[in-house]
Design a protein around this motif. Structure first.
Motif, PDB file in Angstrom:
ATOM      1  N   ILE A 267       0.719  -1.113   0.167  1.00 51.27           N
ATOM      2  CA  ILE A 267      -0.079   0.019   0.122  1.00 51.27           C
ATOM      3  C   ILE A 267       0.919   1.125   0.105  1.00 51.27           C
ATOM      4  N   MET A 268       0.678   1.948  -0.912  1.00 50.73           N
ATOM      5  CA  MET A 268       1.556   3.211  -1.365  1.00 50.73           C
ATOM      6  C   MET A 268       1.665   4.186  -0.163  1.00 50.73           C
ATOM      7  N   GLY A 269       2.928   4.746   0.455  1.00 52.69           N
ATOM      8  CA  GLY A 269       2.712   5.618   1.206  1.00 52.69           C
ATOM      9  C   GLY A 269       2.613   5.103   2.593  1.00 52.69           C
ATOM     10  N   PHE A 270       2.809   3.783   2.722  1.00 49.83           N
ATOM     11  CA  PHE A 270       3.077   3.115   4.261  1.00 49.83           C
ATOM     12  C   PHE A 270       4.158   2.325   4.168  1.00 49.83           C
ATOM     13  N   GLY A 271       4.646   2.140   5.448  1.00 46.21           N
ATOM     14  CA  GLY A 271       5.827   1.248   5.603  1.00 46.21           C
ATOM     15  C   GLY A 271       7.039   1.875   5.532  1.00 46.21           C
TER      16      GLY A 271
ATOM     17  N   VAL B 235      13.149   1.960   8.328  1.00 47.09           N
ATOM     18  CA  VAL B 235      13.472   2.122   9.467  1.00 47.09           C
ATOM     19  C   VAL B 235      12.616   2.740  10.537  1.00 47.09           C
ATOM     20  N   TYR B 236      11.544   3.418  10.091  1.00 50.16           N
ATOM     21  CA  TYR B 236      10.410   3.767  10.951  1.00 50.16           C
ATOM     22  C   TYR B 236       9.365   2.641  11.325  1.00 50.16           C
ATOM     23  N   LYS B 237       9.228   2.220  12.575  1.00 50.70           N
ATOM     24  CA  LYS B 237       8.163   1.300  13.165  1.00 50.70           C
ATOM     25  C   LYS B 237       6.884   1.839  13.482  1.00 50.70           C
ATOM     26  N   VAL B 238       6.739   3.450  13.509  1.00 51.63           N
ATOM     27  CA  VAL B 238       5.871   3.992  13.885  1.00 51.63           C
ATOM     28  C   VAL B 238       5.513   5.144  12.890  1.00 51.63           C
ATOM     29  N   LYS B 239       4.651   5.988  13.126  1.00 52.74           N
ATOM     30  CA  LYS B 239       4.321   6.980  12.126  1.00 52.74           C
ATOM     31  C   LYS B 239       5.713   7.863  11.902  1.00 52.74           C
ATOM     32  N   ASP B 240       5.781   8.058  10.774  1.00 49.86           N
ATOM     33  CA  ASP B 240       7.066   9.104  10.277  1.00 49.86           C
ATOM     34  C   ASP B 240       6.558  10.251  10.772  1.00 49.86           C
ATOM     35  N   PRO B 241       7.604  10.783  11.736  1.00 49.26           N
ATOM     36  CA  PRO B 241       7.365  12.232  12.140  1.00 49.26           C
ATOM     37  C   PRO B 241       6.960  13.355  11.040  1.00 49.26           C
ATOM     38  N   ARG B 242       7.759  13.158   9.796  1.00 51.91           N
ATOM     39  CA  ARG B 242       7.448  14.020   8.600  1.00 51.91           C
ATOM     40  C   ARG B 242       6.173  13.869   8.199  1.00 51.91           C
TER      41      ARG B 242
ATOM     42  N   GLN C 231      -6.336   4.987   9.387  1.00 52.96           N
ATOM     43  CA  GLN C 231      -7.009   4.342  10.357  1.00 52.96           C
ATOM     44  C   GLN C 231      -7.088   2.584   9.876  1.00 52.96           C
ATOM     45  N   ALA C 232      -7.347   2.452   8.850  1.00 57.03           N
ATOM     46  CA  ALA C 232      -7.525   0.925   8.276  1.00 57.03           C
ATOM     47  C   ALA C 232      -6.367   0.337   8.511  1.00 57.03           C
ATOM     48  N   VAL C 233      -5.183   0.970   7.946  1.00 51.65           N
ATOM     49  CA  VAL C 233      -3.867   0.197   7.718  1.00 51.65           C
ATOM     50  C   VAL C 233      -3.325   0.040   9.127  1.00 51.65           C
ATOM     51  N   SER C 234      -3.468   1.040   9.979  1.00 52.37           N
ATOM     52  CA  SER C 234      -2.927   0.962  11.385  1.00 52.37           C
ATOM     53  C   SER C 234      -3.589  -0.249  11.985  1.00 52.37           C
ATOM     54  N   GLU C 235      -4.809  -0.357  11.740  1.00 51.28           N
ATOM     55  CA  GLU C 235      -5.726  -1.345  12.521  1.00 51.28           C
ATOM     56  C   GLU C 235      -5.123  -2.805  12.049  1.00 51.28           C
ATOM     57  N   LYS C 236      -4.858  -3.074  10.793  1.00 55.28           N
ATOM     58  CA  LYS C 236      -4.679  -4.256  10.214  1.00 55.28           C
ATOM     59  C   LYS C 236      -3.169  -4.544   9.890  1.00 55.28           C
ATOM     60  N   LEU C 237      -2.360  -3.448   9.845  1.00 48.99           N
ATOM     61  CA  LEU C 237      -0.725  -3.669   9.807  1.00 48.99           C
ATOM     62  C   LEU C 237       0.093  -3.194  10.848  1.00 48.99           C
ATOM     63  N   GLY C 238      -0.761  -2.392  11.835  1.00 49.26           N
ATOM     64  CA  GLY C 238       0.204  -1.728  12.688  1.00 49.26           C
ATOM     65  C   GLY C 238       1.217  -2.692  13.657  1.00 49.26           C
ATOM     66  N   HIS C 239       0.761  -3.921  13.641  1.00 47.34           N
ATOM     67  CA  HIS C 239       1.545  -4.954  14.709  1.00 47.34           C
ATOM     68  C   HIS C 239       2.799  -5.218  13.753  1.00 47.34           C
ATOM     69  N   LYS C 240       2.731  -4.968  12.333  1.00 42.95           N
ATOM     70  CA  LYS C 240       4.102  -4.908  11.609  1.00 42.95           C
ATOM     71  C   LYS C 240       4.856  -3.705  11.450  1.00 42.95           C
ATOM     72  N   GLY C 241       4.459  -2.741  12.346  1.00 43.59           N
ATOM     73  CA  GLY C 241       5.230  -1.505  12.141  1.00 43.59           C
ATOM     74  C   GLY C 241       4.944  -0.750  10.876  1.00 43.59           C
TER      75      GLY C 241
ATOM     76  N   TYR D 271       3.189   2.224   9.151  1.00 47.36           N
ATOM     77  CA  TYR D 271       2.550   3.158   9.374  1.00 47.36           C
ATOM     78  C   TYR D 271       2.510   4.371   8.186  1.00 47.36           C
ATOM     79  N   PRO D 272       2.040   5.452   8.255  1.00 48.99           N
ATOM     80  CA  PRO D 272       2.141   6.440   7.142  1.00 48.99           C
ATOM     81  C   PRO D 272       3.421   6.910   7.120  1.00 48.99           C
ATOM     82  N   ASN D 273       4.248   6.856   5.693  1.00 51.62           N
ATOM     83  CA  ASN D 273       5.486   7.558   5.861  1.00 51.62           C
ATOM     84  C   ASN D 273       5.469   8.842   5.030  1.00 51.62           C
ATOM     85  N   VAL D 274       6.430   9.482   4.895  1.00 51.48           N
ATOM     86  CA  VAL D 274       6.380  10.792   4.293  1.00 51.48           C
ATOM     87  C   VAL D 274       5.855  11.169   3.092  1.00 51.48           C
TER      88      VAL D 274
END
Ligand code: CMC
Length: 393
Positions: free
Chosen positions: A256-260, A263-270, A299-309, A311-314
């Protein structure tokens, strides 16, 4: 020396030592020369940040004035570069045009003097000054128009938007664009920076270094993702379609573009800052239909894939900001490149201090000691899957 195991994508393998930027992927922190990205976004300008990245300290007022003055002075393009751009096909991607133009600068300023600080300074100034002009010029030329000359009374960000849209931008729009450039200026040893460093390690000229980095940034797994994010939001079309789309991607194991992020396993600060910038733009210039879709996706991606780290990237929210600034979708990655030139040049300059050519090793998996078989003795077969002749393309 002990040999390391092979790690696809060099994951976790240090390829350099650097004091330019630092990422804490677990805490979602990014610092340029030790300064928090949030503080830079709040207080700095892109050119001040570029100076910080390249020369290692925040400039004094006279240093900043001189740097900005030099950049203004070098913004114009030689007519031969403009003439070369006229020959580019209108349907060509602006990243390809930019890569060709960056490389072409080497034709004009080819004298390599990598041990001369003046040569380094001039190359830095030329690249930072001319890349925005190239991006804007290609945009106007592919519409059949003459490029707009830079305006010396406008600062870096405002001038780019002016050259692109042929009108002076609103001050909020210009400031937000400047912050976007700060956010994209540097990000440790990512793919395009590594590409720049490999090229630089041969002691070639800085224009070739930047051209190779532009080519690397263009791919959809790297800078090209911002363009694909917007196309994805447009294809999804409505908030109701988001969750079925996400489920389908997970089922088909497609990215899913814009996610993952490596290095970041949480939401990218940018991404957090860009989201706030998008909201500021929507408040002043009107909502964007795709923002609600983006929120639901997060919201949906964090729920389904948050366990793999995941989250939205830059790249997730940047396109929504750029759209509001009147930047066409296929210019999103060139705009990323305008900013990232600062980081590439910082790494180029840092590496020149202690250069060693990059020459990694490989794990050979092929056969050895094979006989050469004469053509007449080979089977008369044709494996169409390997090689197919088509006269139509
Ligand atoms: N959507 C769905 N699943 C994902 C995604 C994603 N965007 N990213 C990673 N995963 C999953 C992946 O399927 C794998 O799962 P499993 O372990 O079950 O097989 C796991 O997470 C690790 O993925 P990976 O591909 O090994 O991770 P990577 O570090 O090699 O790739 C990435 C990082 C950025 C290339 C990848 O997350 C991706 O392709 N993202 C989409 C493209 C994108 O947004 N790129 C912009 C990157 S940030 C800015 C920049 O670099 O320019």
């Amino acid at each position: 020396m002990t040999l390391c195991e092979y790690r696809p994508g060099l994951e976790g393998i240090p390829a350099t030592q650097s004091s330019i930027s630092f990422v804490d992927g677990q805490a979602g922190k990014l610092e340029y020369r030790g300064i928090n990205i949030e503080d830079l976004a709040h207080h700095s300008s892109f050119l001040e940040t570029a100076y910080l990245l390249i020369w290692g300290t925040l400039p004094s007022q006279p240093e900043l004035d001189a740097f900005e003055h030099q950049i203004r002075y070098h913004r114009r393009l030689k007519y031969r570069i403009r003439d070369m751009m006229k020959c580019f096909p209108e349907s060509g991607h602006p990243m390809d045009a930019l890569q060709a133009c960056a490389a072409a600068l080497g034709l004009f300023y080819s004298r390599r003097a990598l041990d001369n600080p003046v040569y380094i300074q001039k190359a830095v100034v030329r690249l930072l000054a001319k890349i925005p002009t190239m991006v804007a010029a290609f945009q106007l030329m592919r519409k059949g128009n003459d490029p707009v000359q830079p305006r010396d009374d406008l600062d870096y960000a405002a001038n780019f938007l002016y050259m692109l849209n042929e009108q002076q931008p609103d001050p909020l729009a210009a400031r937000i664009f400047d912050i976007c450039l700060i956010l994209h200026a540097e990000h440790t040893i990512n793919a395009s920076t590594f590409s720049a460093m490999v090229t630089a390690s041969t002691l070639t000229d800085p224009y070739a270094v930047v051209a190779s980095a532009v080519g690397t940034l263009a791919g959809p797994l790297h800078g090209g993702a911002n363009e694909e994010v917007l196309e994805m939001l447009q294809n999804i079309g409505s908030v109701e379609n988001v969750r079925p789309f996400v489920d389908r991607c997970i089922e088909q194991k497609s990215k899913i573009m814009g996610f993952g992020h490596r290095v970041y396993k949480v939401k990218d600060p940018r991404a957090t800052i860009l989201q706030k910038l998008a909201e500021q733009l929507f408040e002043k210039f009107g909502q964007d239909h795709y923002y609600a879709i983006a929120l639901e996706m997060e919201q949906a991606v964090s729920e389904k894939l948050g366990h793999k780290g995941i989250y939205p990237n830059v790249d997730f929210y940047s396109g929504l900001v750029y759209r509001k600034l009147g930047i066409p979708t296929d210019l999103f990655t060139p705009v990323f490149a305008i900013a990232r030139v600062a980081g590439w040049l910082a790494h180029w300059k840092e590496q020149l201090g202690e250069n060693r050519i990059f020459r990694p090793t490989q794990v050979y998996t092929g056969e050895r000691g094979q006989p050469y078989v004469n053509l007449s003795n080979r089977p008369h077969t044709w494996d169409q899957q390997k090689f197919q002749i088509s006269l139509s393309s």
